[in-house]
Design an enzyme around this catalytic site. Structure first.
Site, PDB file in Angstrom:
ATOM      1  N   GLU A  89      23.475  78.208 -59.091  1.00  0.00           N
ATOM      2  CA  GLU A  89      23.780  79.237 -58.097  1.00  0.00           C
ATOM      3  C   GLU A  89      23.168  78.920 -56.740  1.00  0.00           C
ATOM      4  OE1 GLU A  89      23.122  82.710 -61.439  1.00  0.00           O
ATOM      5  OE2 GLU A  89      22.271  82.943 -59.454  1.00  0.00           O
ATOM      6  N   CYS A 102      20.051  79.440 -49.766  1.00  0.00           N
ATOM      7  CA  CYS A 102      19.021  79.337 -50.800  1.00  0.00           C
ATOM      8  C   CYS A 102      19.612  78.496 -51.936  1.00  0.00           C
ATOM      9  CB  CYS A 102      18.668  80.744 -51.291  1.00  0.00           C
ATOM     10  SG  CYS A 102      17.587  80.745 -52.722  1.00  0.00           S
ATOM     11  N   CYS A 109      15.285  77.101 -65.790  1.00  0.00           N
ATOM     12  CA  CYS A 109      13.893  76.885 -65.378  1.00  0.00           C
ATOM     13  C   CYS A 109      12.973  76.975 -66.585  1.00  0.00           C
ATOM     14  CB  CYS A 109      13.500  77.946 -64.346  1.00  0.00           C
ATOM     15  SG  CYS A 109      11.880  77.623 -63.625  1.00  0.00           S
ATOM     16  N   CYS A 113       8.991  82.894 -65.847  1.00  0.00           N
ATOM     17  CA  CYS A 113       8.507  84.121 -65.198  1.00  0.00           C
ATOM     18  C   CYS A 113       9.275  85.315 -65.779  1.00  0.00           C
ATOM     19  CB  CYS A 113       8.713  84.055 -63.689  1.00  0.00           C
ATOM     20  SG  CYS A 113       7.906  82.634 -62.948  1.00  0.00           S
ATOM     21  N   CYS A 116      12.379  87.109 -64.016  1.00  0.00           N
ATOM     22  CA  CYS A 116      13.385  86.245 -63.403  1.00  0.00           C
ATOM     23  C   CYS A 116      14.539  85.948 -64.352  1.00  0.00           C
ATOM     24  CB  CYS A 116      12.712  84.949 -62.975  1.00  0.00           C
ATOM     25  SG  CYS A 116      13.863  83.722 -62.370  1.00  0.00           S
ATOM     26  N   LEU A 212       3.696  84.410 -55.562  1.00  0.00           N
ATOM     27  CA  LEU A 212       2.374  84.843 -56.040  1.00  0.00           C
ATOM     28  C   LEU A 212       2.488  86.053 -56.975  1.00  0.00           C
ATOM     29  CD1 LEU A 212      -0.644  84.192 -55.740  1.00  0.00           C
ATOM     30  CD2 LEU A 212      -0.734  85.862 -53.885  1.00  0.00           C
ATOM     31  N   CYS A 330      18.165  85.298 -58.334  1.00  0.00           N
ATOM     32  CA  CYS A 330      18.525  83.990 -58.865  1.00  0.00           C
ATOM     33  C   CYS A 330      18.678  84.046 -60.377  1.00  0.00           C
ATOM     34  CB  CYS A 330      17.550  82.916 -58.408  1.00  0.00           C
ATOM     35  SG  CYS A 330      16.013  82.824 -59.297  1.00  0.00           S
TER      36      CYS A 330
HETATM   37  S1  SF4 Z   1      10.821  82.747 -60.514  1.00  0.00           S
HETATM   38 FE1  SF4 Z   1      12.404  82.016 -61.944  1.00  0.00          FE
HETATM   39  S2  SF4 Z   1      13.190  80.135 -61.029  1.00  0.00           S
HETATM   40 FE2  SF4 Z   1      11.224  80.593 -60.007  1.00  0.00          FE
HETATM   41  S3  SF4 Z   1       9.683  79.475 -61.227  1.00  0.00           S
HETATM   42 FE3  SF4 Z   1       9.794  81.532 -62.114  1.00  0.00          FE
HETATM   43  S4  SF4 Z   1      11.300  81.343 -63.803  1.00  0.00           S
HETATM   44 FE4  SF4 Z   1      11.541  79.555 -62.456  1.00  0.00          FE
END
Ligand code: SF4
Length: 349
Positions: A89, A102, A109, A113, A116, A212, A330
């Site tokens: 994306e 972006c 990933c 996180c 996310c 952060l 994202c």
């Molecule tokens: S916010 Fe999402 S894309 Fe960014 S490092 Fe964390 S898991 Fe990966």
């Protein structure tokens, strides 16, 4: 061979190895990186036979738009498919100073996180420099105007794909290509310390942006697994060193999650840890993700948090929420497509 990933010198050598005349390398490089051609058919100053030969030996693997969603504020979200069928994306945003794109650096990933959507779809692979670049070119073709800023803040952790990201940066800032200013590039990391150290050694004039999202280990461990390996205080100590070494202001991204990291106490703790650092804090009202347990903070909470940081002399802004009527966080579109693909596979079986 991934032709979009090649520097001009690499392209010239590859052509020489295939007995293609040297001046053709200049023509093809210009078509790819100045005119943003996506096929050899567009390269009208090349003989037809050569175009056919190049298409066979050096396929142009650009990302193909599968879905394009435009929000009421004209933010555009692209879902692209890659040559191996994976999805990535990009988001195109219009600001007063021009267009920002972006881009993603990986398919999925590994960082996990918890807030996310990219992490929910699972990690598949890193992108090549050319695949990252082709997102910028596709956005510029769509906008019909020059892209002025790039943020490496889409799907993926750029530090986990360091070499290809560095190659991408050298291609996108090449004066024989679209010649973007290094100062207009932001690279975002969730806090992978060895990557930040490597970047610091390069002394690039780009902006380092740190996701952060929490002022201490207790909160950050709960929402960002990377923090168990690289704790907040070590991260902030390195950021301080980075800012002193490069004289570049660090940008801290802080997503406001109701009841998780948005208390006045968190704001005071953050202020005390950032005091005196060359930095800026971006407070981000999060988008709702159906699968995510996190909800956006109220406007009053964000205001109070921001006021505490500002009163402590920390430069702070609340980011304008863009594209909230499309799946602009994202990973959301990719997740949707993986699900739809899963549903159609299920209905076929
Ligand atoms: S916010 Fe999402 S894309 Fe960014 S490092 Fe964390 S898991 Fe990966």
């Amino acid at each position: 061979m991934d032709i979009l990933s090649l520097s001009f010198d690499e392209l010239s050598s590859a052509f020489a190895e295939n007995s293609i005349q040297g001046f053709r390398a200049k023509q093809v490089y210009e078509w790819l990186h100045r005119h943003l051609a996506v096929s050899y058919d567009e390269m009208t100053n090349l003989p037809k036979a050569l175009r056919a030969e190049l298409a066979e030996k050096f396929p142009i693997n650009t990302c193909k738009p599968e879905r394009v969603q435009t929000a009421s504020d004209s933010t555009v979200k692209f879902l692209y498919s890659l040559s191996d069928g994976e999805f990535i994306e990009s988001v195109l945003m219009k600001y007063k100073y021009g267009y920002t794109v972006c881009v993603s650096s990986q398919v999925g990933c590994k960082m996990g996180c918890r807030f996310c959507a990219s992490a929910l779809g699972g990690y598949k692979r890193s992108l090549t420099a050319g695949e990252i670049l082709s997102q910028v070119y596709a956005a510029q073709r769509h906008a019909g105007e020059r892209i002025s800023h790039i943020v490496l803040m889409g799907m993926g952790e750029p530090m986990d794909n360091f070499e290809n990201v560095m190659k991408f940066i050298s291609l996108v800032t090449d004066e024989n290509g679209i010649n973007l200013s290094m100062r207009n590039i932001s690279l975002s990391t969730c806090g992978v310390l060895p990557g930040i150290e490597r970047l610091m050694d390069k002394r690039l004039q780009l902006t380092l942006s740190i996701s952060l999202h929490a002022p201490n280990d207790a909160i950050r461990n709960a929402i960002m697994p990377v923090n168990r390996k690289y704790p907040v205080d070590e991260l902030l100590a390195l950021c301080r060193r980075y800012a002193e070494t490069t004289s570049r202001r660090i940008s801290f991204e802080y997503s406001m999650m109701s009841g998780v990291n948005d208390s006045d106490e968190c704001a005071r703790e953050l202020a005390s840890k950032l005091r005196g650092m060359l930095c800026h804090v971006n407070l981000i009202p999060i988008n709702e993700v159906a699968e995510s347990p996190f909800r956006p903070s109220s406007q009053e909470r964000i205001k109070s948090f921001s006021a505490i940081l500002s009163a402590s002399g920390i430069s702070t802004t609340v980011r304008r929420k863009l594209g909230s009527d499309i799946d602009a966080s994202c990973g959301q579109l990719r997740l949707k497509s993986i699900r739809e693909r899963g549903n159609s596979d299920a209905s076929r079986s």
